[in-house]
Design a protein around this motif. Structure first.
Motif, PDB file in Angstrom:
ATOM      1  N   CYS A  95       0.894  -0.619  -0.263  1.00  0.00           N
ATOM      2  CA  CYS A  95      -0.269  -0.063   0.042  1.00  0.00           C
ATOM      3  C   CYS A  95       1.274   1.296  -0.284  1.00  0.00           C
ATOM      4  N   SER A  96       2.372   1.031   0.836  1.00  0.00           N
ATOM      5  CA  SER A  96       2.919   2.830   0.572  1.00  0.00           C
ATOM      6  C   SER A  96       3.299   2.553  -0.563  1.00  0.00           C
TER       7      SER A  96
ATOM      8  N   ALA B 103       0.375   4.184  -2.549  1.00  0.00           N
ATOM      9  CA  ALA B 103       0.885   5.842  -2.061  1.00  0.00           C
ATOM     10  C   ALA B 103       1.970   6.629  -2.428  1.00  0.00           C
TER      11      ALA B 103
ATOM     12  N   ALA C  61       0.457   9.869   4.357  1.00  0.00           N
ATOM     13  CA  ALA C  61      -0.273   8.091   4.574  1.00  0.00           C
ATOM     14  C   ALA C  61       0.124   7.881   5.679  1.00  0.00           C
TER      15      ALA C  61
ATOM     16  N   ALA D 181      -4.135   2.134   4.665  1.00  0.00           N
ATOM     17  CA  ALA D 181      -4.889   2.262   3.653  1.00  0.00           C
ATOM     18  C   ALA D 181      -6.184   0.958   3.835  1.00  0.00           C
TER      19      ALA D 181
ATOM     20  N   LEU E  21      -0.519  -0.067   6.277  1.00  0.00           N
ATOM     21  CA  LEU E  21       0.357   0.649   4.558  1.00  0.00           C
ATOM     22  C   LEU E  21       1.140  -0.442   4.274  1.00  0.00           C
TER      23      LEU E  21
ATOM     24  N   GLU F  11      -7.602   2.344  -1.414  1.00  0.00           N
ATOM     25  CA  GLU F  11      -7.479   4.061  -0.572  1.00  0.00           C
ATOM     26  C   GLU F  11      -6.888   4.501   0.130  1.00  0.00           C
ATOM     27  N   ILE F  12      -6.038   5.438  -0.707  1.00  0.00           N
ATOM     28  CA  ILE F  12      -4.818   5.612   0.723  1.00  0.00           C
ATOM     29  C   ILE F  12      -5.544   6.803   1.805  1.00  0.00           C
TER      30      ILE F  12
ATOM     31  N   THR G 153      -5.460   9.081   5.349  1.00  0.00           N
ATOM     32  CA  THR G 153      -4.247   9.939   6.214  1.00  0.00           C
ATOM     33  C   THR G 153      -5.006  10.802   7.530  1.00  0.00           C
TER      34      THR G 153
END
Ligand SMILES: [Zn+2]
Length: 331
Positions: free
Chosen positions: A19-20, A23, A34, A37, A46, A57-58, A60
């Motif tokens: 996931c990172s 991003a 981030a 996720a 992440l 979807e990230i 925050t």
């Protein structure tokens, strides 16, 4: 491989991307902000590995869920700090609450709010070290063995109560490991503003037959100025406390003869009448008319309304001419 963003856009990533990485592929700024996720609607770390066709979807700190991940990570930092200072204490649970978090501990010797400074200093150390937070999963037997090795009897109980098919996951930051579903921040250094606020007793699992544990409450915010604004707001709210204002402005009196029932004084009646007039004007403007009904009515009415069957123990009842009656529960 291809993954999809919330707006339907495609993102092409290397196989095995996390996931990172997604991003970072979107923007450098997003990679920095981030905290977690959402993959196919499920909140995750992440470090979660993506698969072909996933919807990503990230998350925050602008998202409610992002703040929850942040605040829950604070609870783990608190637990690690407390275990460092009081190695014999046992860990129970540490969920997120409004504006912050708490963690329940079983201490050999009770602690007080005086210990907060020491605990906060230890938490700051953990944050400064910016330790990565890593997730791992274990089969049930090994999970119980790990928690038994750490002498965490409450965690063992929690694992034993998990459903047969549950995934049992742990989060490790440095030398500290906690049983947890997650997700968490990628590292402890992401925490910018927190404060321990209070201490209270709480029964294990909320059951008064169980042992009384010590609950430590804290608040956490994305930024220091947001936390300051929260404390300022609390101060302002104290100044506007209705009991304080009621007394100062001579609006109402609270007397022993009517505990919790205000006795309206002349100033209070002026205010009350103005508010009632405002309420009346609004209703009239919208085409409503007024009626008035009795405060005490017979049992048959409350049976029809359902109150008698569902809320009788919370209603004030009386007998009039031998007939069951009750005071209107809401007026
Ligand atoms: Zn956790």
């Amino acid at each position: 491989m291809k993954v999809y963003l919330r707006n339907g856009d495609q993102l092409v990533l290397d196989g095995g991307a996390k996931c990172s990485d997604a991003a970072a592929a979107i923007s450098e700024g997003l990679a920095r902000s981030a905290v977690a996720a959402k993959v196919n609607g499920v909140l995750c770390d992440l470090s979660h590995k993506l698969a072909e066709g996933d919807k990503v979807e990230i998350v925050t700190l602008k998202d409610k869920e992002g703040l929850e991940v942040y605040r829950h990570t604070c609870a783990h930092v608190l637990a690690q700090a407390v275990k460092t200072i009081f190695p014999t204490c046992k860990l129970a649970i540490g969920p997120v609450i409004e504006n912050g978090f708490y963690y329940d501990f079983d201490f050999n010797t009770p602690i007080t709010q005086e210990d907060f400074e020491k605990i906060e200093a230890e938490m700051q150390k953990i944050i400064k070290a910016n330790t990565p937070i890593e997730r791992f999963e274990l089969p049930r037997k090994e999970a119980v063995e790990l928690m038994s090795k750490f002498k965490e009897k409450y965690k063992v109980e929690l694992i034993n109560d998990l459903p047969e098919d549950a995934v049992i996951s742990f989060y490790k930051q440095g030398s500290f490991t906690d049983l947890c579903r997650g997700p968490h921040l990628p590292s402890t250094g992401k925490i910018k503003a927190f404060k321990l606020t209070s201490i209270a007793g709480a029964y294990w699992r909320g059951n008064e037959k169980n042992k009384m544990l010590t609950r430590i409450y804290g608040v956490a915010f994305a930024k220091k100025d947001e936390m300051q604004a929260y404390f300022d707001m609390l101060e302002e709210a104290k100044k506007r406390d209705h009991i304080k204002l009621g007394k100062e402005l001579k609006l109402f009196a609270l007397l022993n003869e009517g505990k919790g029932f205000p006795f309206f004084l002349p100033n209070g009646m002026v205010l009350k009448n103005i508010l009632t007039q405002y309420w009346r004007d609004l209703h009239r403007k919208e085409g409503y008319v007024e009626i008035q009904t009795p405060i005490i009515l017979t049992r048959s009415l409350w049976e029809t309304s359902g109150h008698w069957d569902h809320y009788k123990e919370n209603m004030y009842t009386t007998k009039i001419d031998g007939e069951d009656c009750a005071i209107k529960p809401m007026n």
